[in-house]
Motif scaffolding. Structure first.
Motif, mmCIF file in Angstrom:
data_model
loop_
_atom_site.group_PDB
_atom_site.id
_atom_site.type_symbol
_atom_site.label_atom_id
_atom_site.label_comp_id
_atom_site.label_asym_id
_atom_site.label_seq_id
_atom_site.Cartn_x
_atom_site.Cartn_y
_atom_site.Cartn_z
ATOM 1 N N ARG A 195 25.436 13.664 2.529
ATOM 2 C CA ARG A 195 25.870 13.865 1.078
ATOM 3 C C ARG A 195 27.497 13.904 1.054
ATOM 4 N N THR A 196 28.046 13.509 -0.032
ATOM 5 C CA THR A 196 29.468 13.352 -0.461
ATOM 6 C C THR A 196 29.824 14.836 -0.556
ATOM 7 N N LEU A 197 31.003 15.205 0.032
ATOM 8 C CA LEU A 197 31.434 16.581 0.055
ATOM 9 C C LEU A 197 32.303 16.506 -1.252
ATOM 10 N N PRO A 198 32.349 17.877 -1.574
ATOM 11 C CA PRO A 198 33.533 18.136 -2.742
ATOM 12 C C PRO A 198 34.768 17.968 -2.333
ATOM 13 N N LEU B 160 31.253 24.358 5.589
ATOM 14 C CA LEU B 160 30.988 22.979 5.333
ATOM 15 C C LEU B 160 31.612 22.190 6.110
ATOM 16 N N ARG B 161 32.742 22.405 6.584
ATOM 17 C CA ARG B 161 33.465 21.732 7.579
ATOM 18 C C ARG B 161 33.008 21.598 8.914
ATOM 19 N N GLU B 162 32.509 22.919 9.180
ATOM 20 C CA GLU B 162 31.861 23.127 10.555
ATOM 21 C C GLU B 162 30.602 22.178 10.482
ATOM 22 N N LEU B 163 29.813 22.381 9.563
ATOM 23 C CA LEU B 163 28.365 21.751 9.344
ATOM 24 C C LEU B 163 28.688 20.144 9.132
ATOM 25 N N ASP B 164 29.593 19.511 8.532
ATOM 26 C CA ASP B 164 29.599 18.322 8.504
ATOM 27 C C ASP B 164 30.277 17.609 9.778
ATOM 28 N N ALA B 165 31.068 18.561 10.393
ATOM 29 C CA ALA B 165 31.621 18.115 11.830
ATOM 30 C C ALA B 165 30.336 17.778 12.748
ATOM 31 N N ALA B 166 29.392 18.944 12.810
ATOM 32 C CA ALA B 166 28.143 18.894 13.495
ATOM 33 C C ALA B 166 27.186 17.849 13.349
ATOM 34 N N VAL B 167 27.030 17.338 12.131
ATOM 35 C CA VAL B 167 26.261 16.486 11.770
ATOM 36 C C VAL B 167 26.812 15.179 11.984
ATOM 37 N N ALA B 168 27.965 14.964 11.634
ATOM 38 C CA ALA B 168 28.562 13.690 12.022
ATOM 39 C C ALA B 168 28.481 13.455 13.727
ATOM 40 N N GLY B 169 28.555 14.537 14.556
ATOM 41 C CA GLY B 169 28.510 14.396 15.767
ATOM 42 C C GLY B 169 27.174 13.942 16.369
ATOM 43 N N LEU B 170 26.079 14.573 15.766
ATOM 44 C CA LEU B 170 24.650 14.098 15.912
ATOM 45 C C LEU B 170 24.592 12.564 15.478
ATOM 46 N N ARG B 171 25.099 12.248 14.569
ATOM 47 C CA ARG B 171 24.781 11.008 13.985
ATOM 48 C C ARG B 171 25.474 9.830 15.165
ATOM 49 N N HIS B 172 26.454 10.106 15.882
ATOM 50 C CA HIS B 172 27.172 9.411 16.833
ATOM 51 C C HIS B 172 26.532 9.273 18.153
ATOM 52 N N LEU B 173 25.633 10.348 18.308
ATOM 53 C CA LEU B 173 24.638 10.288 19.586
ATOM 54 C C LEU B 173 24.134 9.113 19.966
#
Length: 278
Positions: free
Chosen positions: A161-164, A265-278
C-alpha cells in the motif's frame, strides 16, 4: 453510533436479548454468562453445544477482503456471525458455525473450548467484539463462505500500500515539540490539534494493514499493541477544552502518537519489502 462498554446500544433490545439467550444456552450455567456480559462485556462460553467456531488468522481475512480497517472488513464479509479478537492488533477472527460443521480448510476449535464471546450488541473495540454481530439465533457462517475466504486469503501478500508522506508528517509533528518559537495562540493550538488528528487518522489504517502482512516477534507485537491502543485513545479523547495549555498538551500527545506510527510503519514496510525480495 452511541456505545456503552464498547457495545452498540441502538440495536433492538428484543433482538439482543434473544441472541444473548441463545449464546448463553451453551454455558453450563447460562446466568453466569449473562453476569459476565453485564460486568465485562465478554463471557467465556464453551463451543460444541449451541455453536462451533472456526479460528481464522487476521492476515488471511484481511488479505481476502483487501483491508484491515474494521468498517471495511465488516462490509466485505459474507453472512453469519463473526468475532474479532482485537486484544492484539488483528490477531484472530472466529466464525460461528453450526455444531458438527466440517470446514476442511479451517481450524475448528475443539469441542468444549472456552471462547471469549462478546455481548450481543458489542460491535466496537476495545478487546473482542462482533465484526458481524448475530442478527438472530443460529446466525451461522456458511461453511462454503469460510472455505472461500480462506482460499482468497491464501493467495499471498497483498500488494504494497502506498505510504503517506512520512517525512512530512514527522517534520510537522516534531515541530510541536520546539519550545524556541513564539507562544502559541488559542487558534494555533486548535489548528495544531486538528492537523495532528488528521495525520493520525491517516496513519492508523495503514499501520494496521501493514501489520497483518507478516508474523511479528513478541517485542514488536507488544510495541504495536501499545501504539495502536494509545492512538485510538487519543483520537477518542475530548479536544474541546478552552484551556490553552490543555489543548496544546493534547496536540502534543496526538503528535507523539503520530511519531510512534511513523517509526512502526518504517519498520513494517522494511520487513515486508525484505519478504518480497526473498
Amino acid at each position: 453510533m452511541p456505545t456503552q462498554n464498547g457495545a452498540a446500544v441502538n440495536a433492538p433490545q428484543s433482538t439482543r436479548s434473544t441472541v444473548s439467550d441463545w449464546l448463553a444456552s451453551a454455558h453450563p450455567t447460562p446466568q453466569a454468562a449473562h453476569r459476565e456480559w453485564r460486568a465485562d462485556g465478554i463471557a467465556l462460553i464453551p463451543t460444541g453445544r449451541a455453536f462451533d467456531a472456526a479460528r481464522l488468522p487476521a492476515a488471511t481475512v484481511h488479505r481476502a477482503v483487501g483491508s484491515a480497517v474494521p468498517e471495511l472488513v465488516r462490509t466485505r464479509l459474507g453472512d453469519g456471525a463473526m468475532i474479532h479478537d482485537a486484544y492484539e492488533p488483528g490477531r484472530w477472527y472466529y466464525a460461528l458455525v453450526r455444531p458438527g460443521t466440517c470446514v476442511p480448510e479451517a481450524c475448528l476449535l475443539p469441542e468444549g473450548t472456552w471462547l471469549g464471546v462478546p455481548e450481543a450488541g458489542r460491535t466496537t473495540r476495545p478487546g473482542a467484539y462482533w465484526i458481524r454481530p448475530p442478527r438472530h439465533p443460529e446466525d451461522f457462517c456458511p461453511a462454503d463462505d469460510i472455505a472461500d475466504l480462506i482460499r482468497r486469503g491464501a493467495d499471498g501478500l497483498t500488494p504494497p500500500r502506498t505510504l503517506p508522506e512520512l517525512d512530512t508528517i514527522e517534520q510537522a509533528c516534531r515541530a510541536l515539540f520546539d519550545d524556541n518559537g513564539p507562544d502559541p495562540s488559542p487558534q494555533d493550538a486548535a489548528a495544531s490539534t486538528a492537523r495532528a488528528r488528521d495525520h493520525l487518522s491517516t496513519l492508523l489504517p495503514v499501520t494496521q494493514e501493514a501489520a497483518t502482512q507478516l508474523a511479528l516477534d513478541h517485542a514488536t507485537q507488544a510495541r504495536l499493541t501499545r501504539a495502536l491502543t494509545e492512538a485510538h485513545r487519543q483520537l477518542e479523547a475530548d479536544s474541546s477544552s478552552l484551556n490553552l495549555a490543555r489543548q496544546y498538551a493534547h496536540a502534543r500527545r496526538l503528535a507523539r502518537c503520530c511519531l510512534d506510527q511513523v517509526r512502526l510503519l518504517r519498520e513494517l514496510d522494511a520487513a515486508v519489502a525484505g519478504l518480497r525480495h526473498l
